[in-house]
Enzyme design. Structure first.
Site, PDB file in Angstrom:
ATOM      1  N   CYS A 156       0.838  -1.218   0.000  1.00 21.60           N
ATOM      2  CA  CYS A 156       0.000   0.000   0.000  1.00 21.60           C
ATOM      3  C   CYS A 156       0.857   1.246   0.000  1.00 21.60           C
ATOM      4  CB  CYS A 156      -0.915  -0.007   1.226  1.00 21.60           C
ATOM      5  SG  CYS A 156      -1.873   1.508   1.407  1.00 21.60           S
ATOM      6  N   CYS A 387      -7.136   2.293  -5.009  1.00 24.02           N
ATOM      7  CA  CYS A 387      -6.925   1.803  -3.648  1.00 24.02           C
ATOM      8  C   CYS A 387      -5.443   1.848  -3.329  1.00 24.02           C
ATOM      9  CB  CYS A 387      -7.319   0.336  -3.531  1.00 24.02           C
ATOM     10  SG  CYS A 387      -9.021  -0.006  -3.847  1.00 24.02           S
TER      11      CYS A 387
END
Ligand code: SAH
Ligand code: SF4
Length: 422
Positions: A156, A387
C-alpha cells in the site's frame, strides 16, 4: 520513546508518527460549523451568548439548514431571526475545506484533492483525497479517516507516507458535504449536467471508509462523524450503507459494531500468518485466528449483514488455488462476502497484479464454495485514484493533471469500491 524488544516489535508494525487531532486555525479567525456534531454546535451557540433555554431549538434549526439543506451561508436561514443570523456570521462560517483539484474520469469517477485548514502557523494544511464512484443504481463515496497511515502494509502506497495525523470528526463529515455540494445532492440543487451522476434519488447513496488511513486508529472521530452522517434529521444515510474497512485492529472491532454499527470490511489479503505478517504487519499483533474470532462476534453479523473480506491479488504471492481453498476453509461459519481486488501498482513496488486468468480461477474456487466474489472492476483509468494510492504524491499528481490537460491522456487505474447494502 521506550526501547527493548516490545517497542522494537511495535516500531516494525507502525511508523513512528505524531498523531494529533488538532483544532484548525482559520485565516480570518472564524471557525466553520460545517461538520460539527449537535453538542459542538450547541457549545458554539452558547459561546456567542445564545440563551441556555434556546440552545436546543436553535441547534435544531441550524442542523436542518446545515445537514438537510446543505446551506453554505447563514443568510438563507429565514426561520432564524435576523439578529442571530448576523451574530452567527460575525463569529462563524459554513465553509468547507478547500477543494484543491477535482478530476473527473470519462466513466464518471471523481476525485477531489481536499486541503484542510492549517493547524499551526507552519502548517500548510494537510491534504487528503476523496473519491466518488457512480454506478447505475448507486453512488459510493470513498472517504479518508487519517492523513496518511501509520501502518505499513507492504503493498500500500499510503503506508509509505511520512506525514500522518488523525482527521477530526468535522473533517471526515466535510468530505461527504463537499461531495454533495459538487454533485448537486441537496434538496432542490441541480445535478451536474455531464450525465455522469446516477439517476438515483441520492447521488451519494453509500459511503466506504476505504480512503487514506486506518479508521479504527481514529475511532472516536470516525464514530462521531458517522453519527452526523447517519442522523435522521440531517444527512440521513443508513448505517447499512456505510462500510468501514480495517486492516484488523482486533480490540476495536467489537466497539465498532456497538458504537458505529456500520457494515464491516476486513483487509485480509493472506490466509497464513507468516505471509500476512509480511503484507499487513499489524498481523504480528493480532493474528488471523484472533481477527476471525472478532469477526464471528461482530455485533449484528448475519447472512443479511455479511462481513466483506478484501483480498488483494498479488502475482505469485497470495494467489495460488491452494490459497483460495484455504480462504474458503478459514471463513467457514462466518457470514462473508469476498472482494478480490486487482493489485494497483505504484512506483517502487516490487509486487505485480495477478494475471486475469488467475484472478478468474481464484474467483471460481471462491464462487463454487458459495461466496459471491466480485472482482473490483477497473474504473476511471484516466485519473489516479486507486486503492492504496490515495494522495500518494500530490506534486506528482498535479504534474500529471497538467500533462493530462495538455495531452488528453491518463494512466493508472481506479477500482470500484462498492460497499454496503444495495
Ligand atoms: N486502512 C484500511 C482502509 C483503507 S485501504 C484498510 O487497510 O482496510 C482500502 C483497501 O485498499 C484495503 O483493503 C487495502 O488493503 C487496499 N489496498 C491498499 N493498497 C492497495 C493497492 N496498491 N492495490 C489494491 N488494493 C490496495
Ligand atoms: Fe494503512 Fe490500510 Fe494502507 Fe495498510 S492498507 S497501510 S492499514 S491504508
Amino acid at each position: 520513546m521506550t526501547s527493548g524488544p516490545v517497542a522494537g516489535a511495535i516500531d516494525s508494525i507502525e511508523k513512528t508518527a505524531e498523531i494529533l487531532s488538532p483544532q484548525p486555525v482559520f485565516a480570518d479567525g472564524k471557525p466553520s460549523l460545517a461538520g460539527l456534531g449537535r453538542t459542538e454546535i450547541s457549545q458554539k451557540l452558547a459561546e456567542i451568548g445564545v440563551a441556555q433555554r434556546e440552545l436546543r431549538m436553535r441547534t435544531g434549526q441550524l442542523w436542518h439548514w446545515i445537514y438537510h439543506r446543505g446551506a453554505t451561508s447563514f443568510d438563507v436561514m429565514l426561520n432564524v431571526s435576523k439578529e442571530l443570523r448576523s451574530l452567527l456570521a460575525q463569529h462563524f462560517t459554513l465553509d468547507r475545506p478547500e477543494i484543491v483539484s477535482e478530476q473527473i474520469s470519462v466513466d464518471g469517477t471523481r476525485k477531489w484533492l481536499i486541503r484542510m485548514p492549517p493547524v499551526s502557523a507552519h502548517d500548510k494544511g494537510a491534504e487528503i483525497e476523496t473519491v466518488y464512484i457512480p454506478e447505475s443504481d448507486r453512488g459510493t463515496l470513498c472517504i479518508s479517516s487519517q492523513v496518511g497511515c501509520t501502518l505499513t502494509c507492504s503493498f500500500c502506497h499510503t503506508g509509505t507516507q511520512r506525514l500522518v495525523r488523525n482527521l477530526t470528526s468535522a473533517e471526515i463529515v466535510a468530505q461527504v458535504m463537499i461531495a454533495r455540494d459538487r454533485l448537486g445532492d441537496w434538496p432542490g440543487a441541480a445535478r451536474p449536467t455531464d450525465g455522469l451522476v446516477p439517476d438515483a434519488e441520492r447521488a451519494v447513496s453509500n459511503v466506504v471508509l476505504m480512503g487514506m488511513g486506518e479508521p479504527l486508529y481514529n475511532f472516536e472521530h470516525v464514530r462521531d462523524a458517522m453519527a452526523v452522517v447517519t442522523d435522521g434529521e440531517g444527512l440521513t444515510l443508513s448505517r447499512r450503507r456505510i462500510t468501514l474497512s480495517t486492516s484488523g485492529v482486533v480490540p476495536m472491532i467489537q466497539r465498532a459494531g456497538d458504537e458505529i454499527a456500520s457494515m464491516l470490511a476486513i483487509s485480509l489479503h493472506a490466509v497464513r500468518d507468516e505471509l500476512r505478517n509480511e503484507l499487513v504487519p499489524l498481523n504480528k499483533k493480532y493474528p488471523i485466528a484472533e481477527l476471525l474470532d472478532a469477526c464471528r462476534n461482530y455485533p449484528g453479523v448475519s447472512n443479511a449483514r455479511r462481513i466483506t473480506f478484501e483480498y488483494v491479488m498479488l502475482d505469485g504471492v497470495n494467489d495460488s488455488l491452494k490459497d483460495a481453498r484455504e480462504l474458503v476453509r478459514l471463513l467457514n461459519g462466518i457470514p462473508a462476502k469476498i472482494n478480490l481486488i486487482p493489485f494497483n501498482p505504484w512506483p517502487g513496488t516490487t509486487y505485480k497484479c495477478s494475471d486475469w486468468g488467475r484472478i478468474e480461477e481464484f474467483s471460481d474456487v471462491v464462487f463454487r464454495a458459495g461466496y459471491a466474489s466480485p472482482v473490483r472492476t477497473p474504473r476511471g483509468r484516466d485519473i489516479l485514484a486507486a486503492c492504496g494510492q490515495l494522495k500518494s504524491e500530490t506534486e506528482k499528481l498535479r504534474a500529471r493533471a497538467r500533462l493530462m490537460l495538455e495531452e488528453g491522456i491518463g494512466a493508472e487505474g481506479v477500482y470500484a469500491v462498492g460497499g454496503g447494502e444495495d
